[in-house]
Design a protein around this motif. Structure first.
Motif, PDB file in Angstrom:
ATOM      1  N   LEU A 291       0.833  -1.202   0.000  1.00  0.00           N
ATOM      2  CA  LEU A 291       0.000   0.000   0.000  1.00  0.00           C
ATOM      3  C   LEU A 291       0.866   1.249   0.000  1.00  0.00           C
ATOM      4  O   LEU A 291       0.582   2.216  -0.735  1.00  0.00           O
ATOM      5  N   ALA A 292       1.930   1.261   0.787  1.00  0.00           N
ATOM      6  CA  ALA A 292       2.825   2.422   0.819  1.00  0.00           C
ATOM      7  C   ALA A 292       3.452   2.660  -0.548  1.00  0.00           C
ATOM      8  O   ALA A 292       3.549   3.809  -1.017  1.00  0.00           O
ATOM      9  N   CYS A 293       3.861   1.589  -1.203  1.00  0.00           N
ATOM     10  CA  CYS A 293       4.433   1.714  -2.556  1.00  0.00           C
ATOM     11  C   CYS A 293       3.387   2.222  -3.546  1.00  0.00           C
ATOM     12  O   CYS A 293       3.681   3.080  -4.392  1.00  0.00           O
ATOM     13  N   ALA A 294       2.167   1.686  -3.431  1.00  0.00           N
ATOM     14  CA  ALA A 294       1.095   2.110  -4.339  1.00  0.00           C
ATOM     15  C   ALA A 294       0.780   3.586  -4.174  1.00  0.00           C
ATOM     16  O   ALA A 294       0.509   4.287  -5.149  1.00  0.00           O
ATOM     17  N   LYS A 295       0.821   4.071  -2.944  1.00  0.00           N
ATOM     18  CA  LYS A 295       0.530   5.489  -2.709  1.00  0.00           C
ATOM     19  C   LYS A 295       1.598   6.394  -3.319  1.00  0.00           C
ATOM     20  O   LYS A 295       1.306   7.517  -3.743  1.00  0.00           O
ATOM     21  N   LEU A 296       2.844   5.894  -3.354  1.00  0.00           N
ATOM     22  CA  LEU A 296       3.907   6.695  -3.954  1.00  0.00           C
ATOM     23  C   LEU A 296       3.692   6.910  -5.444  1.00  0.00           C
ATOM     24  O   LEU A 296       3.963   7.987  -5.971  1.00  0.00           O
ATOM     25  N   ILE A 297       3.214   5.876  -6.123  1.00  0.00           N
ATOM     26  CA  ILE A 297       3.037   5.995  -7.577  1.00  0.00           C
ATOM     27  C   ILE A 297       1.637   6.483  -7.954  1.00  0.00           C
ATOM     28  O   ILE A 297       1.405   6.850  -9.111  1.00  0.00           O
ATOM     29  N   ASN A 298       0.721   6.529  -6.990  1.00  0.00           N
ATOM     30  CA  ASN A 298      -0.668   6.874  -7.300  1.00  0.00           C
ATOM     31  C   ASN A 298      -0.810   8.213  -8.023  1.00  0.00           C
ATOM     32  O   ASN A 298      -1.590   8.316  -8.979  1.00  0.00           O
ATOM     33  N   PRO A 299      -0.085   9.267  -7.613  1.00  0.00           N
ATOM     34  CA  PRO A 299      -0.227  10.548  -8.324  1.00  0.00           C
ATOM     35  C   PRO A 299       0.195  10.487  -9.789  1.00  0.00           C
ATOM     36  O   PRO A 299      -0.173  11.356 -10.585  1.00  0.00           O
ATOM     37  N   LEU A 300       0.955   9.453 -10.147  1.00  0.00           N
ATOM     38  CA  LEU A 300       1.440   9.327 -11.525  1.00  0.00           C
ATOM     39  C   LEU A 300       0.473   8.540 -12.416  1.00  0.00           C
ATOM     40  O   LEU A 300       0.649   8.504 -13.634  1.00  0.00           O
TER      41      LEU A 300
END
Length: 399
Positions: A291-300
């Motif tokens: 989830l933490a990794c997904a949140k990092l790329i979510n804005p992209l």
């Protein structure tokens, strides 16, 4: 036209032009009939000035069942009195109610429904990867009869009309779309073949229910290769009118499109990792890390645009070419947009998320206490249905 005036849409008298679009509430009883909790939920909507309710989709046969928990069903003898109780209750508020009827096709799990799932062609689904079995002609005729039986029951149960689900990647959407339908027989090849199952459903139903109102919900566009595009959808709508459809609710997308049918600025990652399989069942530490990794790329991650009124152009394109009553759904959330659609000739607007967030939203609009829904279109409600009844999670899950 006044949005709050009495009107007629698709042969049904509405007390205003605001419709609660079909929403899976996850509140069916164990036999698939509407629970008392669901009836109370609909009654609250009706009491609070919704002009018409389209019931959340009900499955026409066991092989078309949804993998969502507590989905409505329109088969079996035990559900009849429950549906009659529902329609009687809603009619106490002078509000019409429409039965939306569906078959999930390949958009479900064979393991969940207990039989091999079926589709126009043997294709895999992005989110339900077990491969569907290509339907035989006998399968098609059996599904047609299931839809017809459900339409007959809708009339018997006291519904004011039925809506056939021809959208969002369900079975009939797959038939009409060249993406889902690769058949080389009379139920494929061209637009007439792809629409043949719908034509036969309507012909058989009309022979039994006469002029009982029958609507369709149609994805006029989607993002599938060789899928629905507006020029093709216009031709489909011409055929639907010819086949006897009374009104078309103009939607878009397939479940495989991701957040296209229900749009938001960002993918609701917290909800994805809480409710969406297989990630929801990951070990706690791994779920948290991913989830933490997904949140990092979510804005992209690019999201479909616009966020509001995103089927308006499709509806207006259909209106220019087809003389049929039209209902606009998709990102409708404020009074100015509603009035624009109605002033431009759309017959009614329908909403899902605003009524999940504020079940009394229509009354607020009518009483002048609101002009804009409080719904922020986060789409958490669109994922909670994977495991729980539908609800607004605004403020409950960290954004």
């Amino acid at each position: 036209m006044d949005i709050f005036e009495n009107c007629q849409v698709g042969k049904i008298n509405l007390k205003n032009r605001i419709i609660r679009s079909a929403t899976h509430d996850g509140l069916a009883d164990e036999d698939g009939g509407p629970s008392d909790e669901l009836i109370r939920k609909y009654a609250f909507l009706a009491k609070n000035e919704v002009g018409c309710i389209i019931q959340g989709y009900a499955i026409v046969s066991p092989e078309g069942a949804s993998s969502y928990p507590r989905c409505l069903a329109f088969y079996g003898d035990s559900v009849a009195e429950k549906y009659r109780k529902l329609t009687d209750t809603i009619h106490n508020f002078n509000t019409p109610i429409i039965a939306q009827l569906a078959h999930c096709g390949r958009q479900t799990s064979s393991k969940v429904i207990g039989v091999k799932k079926i589709a126009p062609s043997a294709k895999r689904h992005l989110f339900y990867p077990d491969k569907a079995k290509a339907m035989t002609v006998e399968d098609i005729l059996r599904v047609e009869d299931a839809f017809v039986d459900a339409i007959v029951k809708a009339k018997e149960y006291g519904f004011d009309g039925a809506q056939i689900h021809l959208a969002h990647g369900y079975l009939l959407h797959d038939f009409v779309s060249a993406n889902g339908n690769k058949r080389k027989d009379e139920y494929g090849i061209d637009i007439y073949g792809r629409c043949k199952i719908v034509k036969e459903i309507l012909q058989k139903a009309r022979a039994k229910v006469g002029d009982f109102p029958i609507w369709v919900k149609l994805s006029a566009t989607d993002k599938r290769k060789k899928g629905m595009r507006i020029a093709y959808a216009i031709e489909v709508c011409k055929l639907l009118k010819e086949y006897g459809v009374d009104a078309i609710e103009v939607s878009c997308g397939s479940v495989q499109d991701g957040m296209n049918t229900m749009r938001s600025k960002r993918m609701p990652m917290d909800a994805v990792f809480r409710y969406k399989e297989p990630v929801a069942s990951l070990p706690k530490f791994l779920n948290k890390f991913c989830l933490a990794c997904a949140k990092l790329i979510n804005p992209l991650l690019p999201q479909p645009k616009p966020l509001t009124m995103f089927n308006y152009n499709s509806a207006m394109s259909i209106k220019e070419k087809v003389d049929i009553d039209l209902i606009l759904v998709g990102g409708v959330a404020n009074l100015d947009d509603m009035r624009k659609a109605i002033d431009d000739g759309i017959d009614a607007v329908s909403m899902c998320r605003p009524f999940i967030c504020e079940p009394n939203f229509a009354k607020k609009l009518k009483d002048g206490k609101a002009t804009q829904s409080q719904c922020v279109m986060c789409n958490y409600c669109g994922l909670v249905i994977e495991k729980e009844p539908t609800k607004c999670l605004l403020g409950r899950i960290k954004k």
